[in-house]
Design a protein around this motif. Structure first.
Motif: not given
Ligand SMILES: [Zn+2]
Length: 66
Positions: A34-35, A38, A40-42, A44, A49, A51, A53-54, A58
């Protein structure tokens, strides 16, 4: 009549080989992260990594305790 065979494993060697492999496979898989910026779950990988989204970096730190 059974035959008993004595097998001497080098337990330490065996253990470290198993741990190395476990670490390696943990490092090679991806995690749901989870970032913190922001939220956002992605997916990784361990290490830095970006993100999706933003676009912030991370860091995913794996805390491997074996
Ligand atoms: Zn983000």
């Amino acid at each position: 009549m059974g035959i008993k065979v004595k097998v001497n494993f080098d337990k330490r060697k065996l253990e470290s080989a198993i741990k190395d492999q476990a670490r390696e496979s943990l490092r090679n898989r991806s995690y749901d992260a989870k970032c913190p910026f922001c939220h956002t779950t992605f997916s990784a990988h361990p290490g830095p990594n970006v993100c999706p989204h933003c676009r912030k970096t991370v860091d995913l730190n794996l805390n491997i305790k074996l």
